[in-house]
Design a protein around this motif. Sequence first.
Motif, PDB file in Angstrom:
ATOM      1  N   ALA A  99      -0.152 -78.179   0.523  1.00 48.27           N
ATOM      2  CA  ALA A  99       0.832 -77.372   1.399  1.00 48.27           C
ATOM      3  C   ALA A  99       0.913 -78.441   2.632  1.00 48.27           C
ATOM      4  O   ALA A  99       1.959 -78.765   3.209  1.00 48.27           O
ATOM      5  N   ALA A 100       0.025 -78.759   3.400  1.00 51.62           N
ATOM      6  CA  ALA A 100      -0.236 -79.405   4.647  1.00 51.62           C
ATOM      7  C   ALA A 100       0.524 -80.631   4.396  1.00 51.62           C
ATOM      8  O   ALA A 100       1.381 -81.123   5.045  1.00 51.62           O
ATOM      9  N   GLY A 101       0.079 -81.358   3.151  1.00 53.59           N
ATOM     10  CA  GLY A 101       0.677 -82.556   2.912  1.00 53.59           C
ATOM     11  C   GLY A 101       2.101 -82.789   2.699  1.00 53.59           C
ATOM     12  O   GLY A 101       2.925 -83.305   3.079  1.00 53.59           O
ATOM     13  N   GLY A 102       2.628 -81.702   1.770  1.00 48.12           N
ATOM     14  CA  GLY A 102       3.982 -81.422   1.612  1.00 48.12           C
ATOM     15  C   GLY A 102       4.849 -81.187   2.955  1.00 48.12           C
ATOM     16  O   GLY A 102       5.940 -81.883   3.332  1.00 48.12           O
ATOM     17  N   LEU A 103       4.385 -80.302   3.862  1.00 45.94           N
ATOM     18  CA  LEU A 103       4.889 -80.228   5.219  1.00 45.94           C
ATOM     19  C   LEU A 103       4.962 -81.556   6.101  1.00 45.94           C
ATOM     20  O   LEU A 103       5.893 -81.672   6.753  1.00 45.94           O
ATOM     21  N   LEU A 104       3.786 -82.273   6.010  1.00 51.11           N
ATOM     22  CA  LEU A 104       3.807 -83.597   6.627  1.00 51.11           C
ATOM     23  C   LEU A 104       4.907 -84.452   6.360  1.00 51.11           C
ATOM     24  O   LEU A 104       5.602 -85.306   7.046  1.00 51.11           O
ATOM     25  N   LEU A 105       5.095 -84.652   4.779  1.00 47.50           N
ATOM     26  CA  LEU A 105       5.779 -85.564   4.300  1.00 47.50           C
ATOM     27  C   LEU A 105       7.462 -85.037   4.726  1.00 47.50           C
ATOM     28  O   LEU A 105       8.137 -85.898   5.087  1.00 47.50           O
ATOM     29  N   MET A 106       7.703 -83.881   4.606  1.00 43.81           N
ATOM     30  CA  MET A 106       9.011 -83.451   5.169  1.00 43.81           C
ATOM     31  C   MET A 106       9.089 -83.616   6.489  1.00 43.81           C
ATOM     32  O   MET A 106      10.457 -83.966   7.069  1.00 43.81           O
TER      33      MET A 106
END
Length: 112
Positions: A91-98
Amino acid sequence: MRLLSGQRAWLLQRITAVYVGAYVILALGFFVLAAPADHAAWLGVVGHPVIGLLTALFVLLLLLHSWIGLRDVVMDYVYPPATRLTVLVFAAGGLLLMGFWALFILIRAGLA
C-alpha cells in the motif's frame, strides 16, 4: 511511540479531509464555470505556479489521508503480522508511486 496513532491520526485525517474537500469543490466549480477551451488553456491553468502548488499540496494530503485510513483498516482487520506488513508495504509503495507520478505530471505541466 507511534507518531500517527490515536487522536493525532484522527485529527490529521480530519484536517486533510477539509483541504481535500475544499479543493475538490473549488476545482469542480472552476471547471463548471470557466472550463479551459483546449489543451493549451488547460496547461496554462495547471502550469500556473500557485495552482501547481495547491494541486501538489492536494495530492500530498490526499495520499496522507489515504494512508491513514488504509493503515487503520489494515491494522484493525488483518491479523497475521507478516500479512499485515506485506499489505502495508504494498500500500505504501503504491501510494508513493502515485505521488511521484502526480508530481511528474505537475512538473511537466509547469514546464510546458
